[in-house]
Design an enzyme around this catalytic site. Structure first.
Site, mmCIF file in Angstrom:
data_model
loop_
_atom_site.group_PDB
_atom_site.id
_atom_site.type_symbol
_atom_site.label_atom_id
_atom_site.label_comp_id
_atom_site.label_asym_id
_atom_site.label_seq_id
_atom_site.Cartn_x
_atom_site.Cartn_y
_atom_site.Cartn_z
ATOM 1 N N SER A 97 0.829 -1.197 0.000
ATOM 2 C CA SER A 97 0.000 0.000 0.000
ATOM 3 C C SER A 97 0.874 1.261 0.000
ATOM 4 O O SER A 97 1.684 1.449 -0.904
ATOM 5 C CB SER A 97 -0.955 -0.042 1.190
ATOM 6 O OG SER A 97 -1.952 0.944 1.079
ATOM 7 N N ASP A 196 -10.007 -4.697 -4.407
ATOM 8 C CA ASP A 196 -9.247 -3.872 -3.469
ATOM 9 C C ASP A 196 -10.132 -2.691 -3.109
ATOM 10 O O ASP A 196 -10.408 -1.828 -3.943
ATOM 11 C CB ASP A 196 -7.945 -3.402 -4.131
ATOM 12 C CG ASP A 196 -7.040 -2.619 -3.192
ATOM 13 O OD1 ASP A 196 -7.540 -2.103 -2.177
ATOM 14 O OD2 ASP A 196 -5.832 -2.507 -3.485
ATOM 15 N N HIS A 225 -7.230 -5.915 -0.008
ATOM 16 C CA HIS A 225 -6.116 -4.959 -0.012
ATOM 17 C C HIS A 225 -4.885 -5.442 0.757
ATOM 18 O O HIS A 225 -3.769 -5.386 0.254
ATOM 19 C CB HIS A 225 -6.576 -3.617 0.562
ATOM 20 C CG HIS A 225 -5.509 -2.572 0.547
ATOM 21 N ND1 HIS A 225 -4.992 -2.050 -0.620
ATOM 22 C CD2 HIS A 225 -4.837 -1.966 1.566
ATOM 23 C CE1 HIS A 225 -4.053 -1.160 -0.323
ATOM 24 N NE2 HIS A 225 -3.937 -1.092 0.987
#
Length: 267
Positions: A97, A196, A225
């Protein structure tokens, strides 16, 4: 029953065969090393030197995070990179991320051998992002989007509130890092979840369009995610080892190594 999230940094020394390889890693926004610790442990078990710092303002309180600059987050990862570069022949950058954003930033500003990112962020899609610079003076925090994980009973250990001031810092880092993408010249491996709920496809498209290096995308059909704690985690972990081995073999076979005297942007 799962143990409580472990916010502590992770570090391992190189104990493999052949060229000394290190991997600098980063967790995501409002998270902690806990979200990528199994990934780091897998790489350490493969013999690589690993550095996974706790980013400033994380693993404490969201109020603490609200006082931090994105350059502090970058500096923590950059310092870990420099530590590895001093003792390794090749250094890779990896992250989840926002940690993927930081890994890409390291790849654009330091001589890495390659980069591995999982659901990296480069575009802030939240419509409030347009006014976040002003919003932070009115609203101190918002409910967090955490634990976007398909696998049951997983906890990434992220904050339950997102500091708006930190979201503004994230927006600035995304914009600044996106401008550096053409400077990446080492191969990039991307793991992208097909579902996601945090990072849209826009970030991946931006990376593909601006990177000067090859971008190898592997889609994850059974994870959300936080894929490093999800069903496809074993694919990410072993795929990272395979990518590192292939990349190092290619570089060593051509007698190549990352340049140590390149001029780099400083945090």
């Amino acid at each position: 029953m799962n143990m409580l999230p472990d916010f502590s940094p992770f570090s391992s020394q190189w104990n493999g065969i052949g060229p000394r390889v290190g991997v600098v890693m980063s967790h995501g926004f409002t998270g902690s090393p806990h979200s990528v610790r199994p990934w780091a442990e897998h790489l350490a078990a493969a013999g690589y030197a690993v550095r996974l710092p706790l980013l400033p303002g994380h693993g404490t309180t969201w109020q603490d995070m609200a006082t931090r600059s994105w350059r502090e987050w970058h500096r923590a990862v950059d310092d870990a990179y420099l530590e590895l570069a001093a003792e390794c022949d090749y250094v890779f950058a990896a992250g989840l991320s926002m940690g993927g954003t930081l890994a890409l930033r390291i790849a654009a500003t330091r001589p890495v051998a390659g980069t591995i990112v999982v659901n990296p962020g480069l575009v802030l899609d939240d419509p409030r992002a347009v006014v976040v610079a002003a919003l932070k003076y009115v609203v101190k925090s918002t409910p967090a989007i955490a634990n976007d994980i398909l696998k049951p009973d997983q906890d990434e250990g992220a904050y339950t509130r997102t500091p708006v001031a930190a979201a503004h810092q994230l927006k600035k880092m995304y914009r600044d890092t996106a401008a550096l993408l053409p400077r990446i010249n080492a191969p990039v491996r991307v793991y992208k979840s097909t579902v996601d709920n945090v990072i849209s496809k826009a970030s991946l498209e931006l990376l593909r369009s601006r990177s000067s290096a090859p971008v190898d995308i592997h889609y994850l059909a059974n994870s959300y995610h936080v894929a490093t704690l999800d069903n496809d985690a074993p694919e990410i972990f072993q795929g990272t080892v395979d990518f590192i081995q292939k990349t190092v073999a290619n570089l060593a076979g051509h007698g190549a190594s990352p340049e140590k005297d390149t001029a780099h942007e400083q945090a």
